[in-house]
Design a protein around this motif. Sequence first.
Motif, PDB file in Angstrom:
ATOM      1  N   ASP A  10       0.598  -1.156   0.138  1.00  0.00           N
ATOM      2  CA  ASP A  10      -0.043  -0.007   0.031  1.00  0.00           C
ATOM      3  C   ASP A  10       1.028   1.196  -0.074  1.00  0.00           C
ATOM      4  O   ASP A  10       1.956   1.045   0.721  1.00  0.00           O
ATOM      5  CB  ASP A  10      -0.877  -0.282   1.252  1.00  0.00           C
ATOM      6  CG  ASP A  10      -1.635   1.136   1.261  1.00  0.00           C
ATOM      7  OD1 ASP A  10      -2.273   1.785   0.606  1.00  0.00           O
ATOM      8  OD2 ASP A  10      -1.577   1.895   2.390  1.00  0.00           O
ATOM      9  N   MET A  11       0.358   2.274  -0.331  1.00  0.00           N
ATOM     10  CA  MET A  11       1.157   3.648  -0.584  1.00  0.00           C
ATOM     11  C   MET A  11       0.865   4.335   0.693  1.00  0.00           C
ATOM     12  O   MET A  11       1.788   4.615   1.848  1.00  0.00           O
ATOM     13  CB  MET A  11       0.960   4.469  -1.855  1.00  0.00           C
ATOM     14  CG  MET A  11       1.242   3.646  -2.901  1.00  0.00           C
ATOM     15  SD  MET A  11       3.029   3.822  -3.262  1.00  0.00           S
ATOM     16  CE  MET A  11       3.802   1.999  -2.781  1.00  0.00           C
ATOM     17  N   ASP A  12      -0.143   5.132   0.792  1.00  0.00           N
ATOM     18  CA  ASP A  12      -0.582   6.253   1.604  1.00  0.00           C
ATOM     19  C   ASP A  12      -0.658   5.406   3.169  1.00  0.00           C
ATOM     20  O   ASP A  12      -1.584   4.388   3.384  1.00  0.00           O
ATOM     21  CB  ASP A  12      -2.156   6.632   1.437  1.00  0.00           C
ATOM     22  CG  ASP A  12      -1.891   7.610   0.048  1.00  0.00           C
ATOM     23  OD1 ASP A  12      -1.188   8.677   0.121  1.00  0.00           O
ATOM     24  OD2 ASP A  12      -2.641   7.190  -0.860  1.00  0.00           O
ATOM     25  N   LEU A  16       4.342   5.963   2.468  1.00  0.00           N
ATOM     26  CA  LEU A  16       4.226   7.481   2.490  1.00  0.00           C
ATOM     27  C   LEU A  16       3.492   8.012   3.632  1.00  0.00           C
ATOM     28  O   LEU A  16       2.532   7.505   4.228  1.00  0.00           O
ATOM     29  CB  LEU A  16       3.519   8.054   1.096  1.00  0.00           C
ATOM     30  CG  LEU A  16       4.014   7.104  -0.289  1.00  0.00           C
ATOM     31  CD1 LEU A  16       3.171   7.966  -1.219  1.00  0.00           C
ATOM     32  CD2 LEU A  16       5.399   7.462  -0.384  1.00  0.00           C
ATOM     33  N   TYR A  82       1.867  15.987  -2.853  1.00  0.00           N
ATOM     34  CA  TYR A  82       2.848  14.928  -3.325  1.00  0.00           C
ATOM     35  C   TYR A  82       3.773  15.169  -3.972  1.00  0.00           C
ATOM     36  O   TYR A  82       4.778  14.644  -3.987  1.00  0.00           O
ATOM     37  CB  TYR A  82       1.760  13.888  -3.990  1.00  0.00           C
ATOM     38  CG  TYR A  82       0.735  12.965  -3.140  1.00  0.00           C
ATOM     39  CD1 TYR A  82       1.249  11.863  -2.872  1.00  0.00           C
ATOM     40  CD2 TYR A  82      -0.329  13.174  -2.830  1.00  0.00           C
ATOM     41  CE1 TYR A  82       0.316  10.827  -2.393  1.00  0.00           C
ATOM     42  CE2 TYR A  82      -1.191  12.841  -2.021  1.00  0.00           C
ATOM     43  CZ  TYR A  82      -0.936  11.428  -1.700  1.00  0.00           C
ATOM     44  OH  TYR A  82      -1.611  10.730  -0.791  1.00  0.00           O
ATOM     45  N   ALA A 108       3.081  -2.441  -6.120  1.00  0.00           N
ATOM     46  CA  ALA A 108       2.159  -1.265  -5.410  1.00  0.00           C
ATOM     47  C   ALA A 108       0.714  -1.733  -5.524  1.00  0.00           C
ATOM     48  O   ALA A 108       0.218  -2.109  -6.501  1.00  0.00           O
ATOM     49  CB  ALA A 108       2.481   0.162  -5.690  1.00  0.00           C
ATOM     50  N   THR A 110      -2.789   0.305  -4.564  1.00  0.00           N
ATOM     51  CA  THR A 110      -2.981   1.641  -3.670  1.00  0.00           C
ATOM     52  C   THR A 110      -4.560   2.133  -4.356  1.00  0.00           C
ATOM     53  O   THR A 110      -4.859   1.699  -5.382  1.00  0.00           O
ATOM     54  CB  THR A 110      -1.980   2.582  -4.210  1.00  0.00           C
ATOM     55  OG1 THR A 110      -2.469   3.948  -3.507  1.00  0.00           O
ATOM     56  CG2 THR A 110      -1.869   2.867  -5.643  1.00  0.00           C
ATOM     57  N   TYR A 114      -1.794   6.735  -9.978  1.00  0.00           N
ATOM     58  CA  TYR A 114      -0.602   6.576 -10.186  1.00  0.00           C
ATOM     59  C   TYR A 114       0.190   7.972 -10.539  1.00  0.00           C
ATOM     60  O   TYR A 114       1.067   8.163 -10.256  1.00  0.00           O
ATOM     61  CB  TYR A 114      -0.348   5.730 -11.248  1.00  0.00           C
ATOM     62  CG  TYR A 114       1.166   5.450 -11.922  1.00  0.00           C
ATOM     63  CD1 TYR A 114       2.053   4.675 -11.379  1.00  0.00           C
ATOM     64  CD2 TYR A 114       1.675   6.387 -13.156  1.00  0.00           C
ATOM     65  CE1 TYR A 114       3.436   4.610 -11.638  1.00  0.00           C
ATOM     66  CE2 TYR A 114       2.694   6.298 -13.463  1.00  0.00           C
ATOM     67  CZ  TYR A 114       3.828   5.574 -12.699  1.00  0.00           C
ATOM     68  OH  TYR A 114       5.044   5.434 -13.011  1.00  0.00           O
ATOM     69  N   ILE A 117       0.802   9.543  -7.215  1.00  0.00           N
ATOM     70  CA  ILE A 117       1.740   8.990  -6.102  1.00  0.00           C
ATOM     71  C   ILE A 117       3.269   9.113  -7.531  1.00  0.00           C
ATOM     72  O   ILE A 117       4.362   9.241  -6.549  1.00  0.00           O
ATOM     73  CB  ILE A 117       1.552   7.497  -6.228  1.00  0.00           C
ATOM     74  CG1 ILE A 117       0.082   7.698  -5.204  1.00  0.00           C
ATOM     75  CG2 ILE A 117       2.547   6.780  -5.598  1.00  0.00           C
ATOM     76  CD1 ILE A 117       0.398   8.012  -3.786  1.00  0.00           C
ATOM     77  N   LEU A 121       7.201   9.064  -5.437  1.00  0.00           N
ATOM     78  CA  LEU A 121       8.100   8.175  -5.521  1.00  0.00           C
ATOM     79  C   LEU A 121       9.443   8.498  -6.143  1.00  0.00           C
ATOM     80  O   LEU A 121      10.362   8.198  -5.530  1.00  0.00           O
ATOM     81  CB  LEU A 121       7.540   6.902  -6.233  1.00  0.00           C
ATOM     82  CG  LEU A 121       6.083   6.326  -5.508  1.00  0.00           C
ATOM     83  CD1 LEU A 121       5.620   5.095  -6.030  1.00  0.00           C
ATOM     84  CD2 LEU A 121       6.170   6.159  -3.876  1.00  0.00           C
TER      85      LEU A 121
END
Length: 214
Positions: A10-12, A16, A82, A108, A110, A114, A117, A121
Amino acid sequence: MIRDKGAIFDMDGTLLDSMWVWKQIDIDFLGKRGFEVPDDYLEMITPMGYQRAAEYTIARFGLDEKPEDLIEEWYQMAAEAYAERVMLKPHVKEYLEALKQSGTRIAAATSSAYELIAPCLKRNQILDYFEAFVTTMEVPRGKEFPDVYLEAAKRLGIAPEKCIAYEDIYKGICAAKQAGCRTVAVEEEASAYEAEKIRRAADYYISDFSELMK
């Protein structure tokens, strides 16, 4: 070090340190329309992805607006943060490098776009670690369901049972387990209200990625 053939992140709130962005967006977006943010609002929309979150928001607050307009407004509110300000959680880059060196393939999964994000990244020098990138907009259902984790494993060409999923929310942990993945829960302030449920559901629980490099 915990590892398998595939790692699905996962991202958030996981890789992150970005949940503050969405909290402020909720405050500003609803405040402009005369509403305060309900206590359960972030919990409800976090697993949904943009489209379903927009539809839910319109229905809940009786807004005479189109989902695509909400999505565009949210995106514009988040884009600068971001691109310029969102940082990694501690020891993320070191952990991704260790996984790569061990031969683990990385994807990923999420709810965020994209296009939103990727600049973050890239600025934080981790974009190239990911071999696959799946958003909930590309699968039938949101993070409450296993779809996005199954698709991420498929794109890596690895059985879900050979993947570890990293998440910060309870629904995400449960859905990843439904997909067949082992799970690592990452401590996140925005998910503190459900921390005990997360601890019980996940195979592992960490407060910092350095714990996985011992």
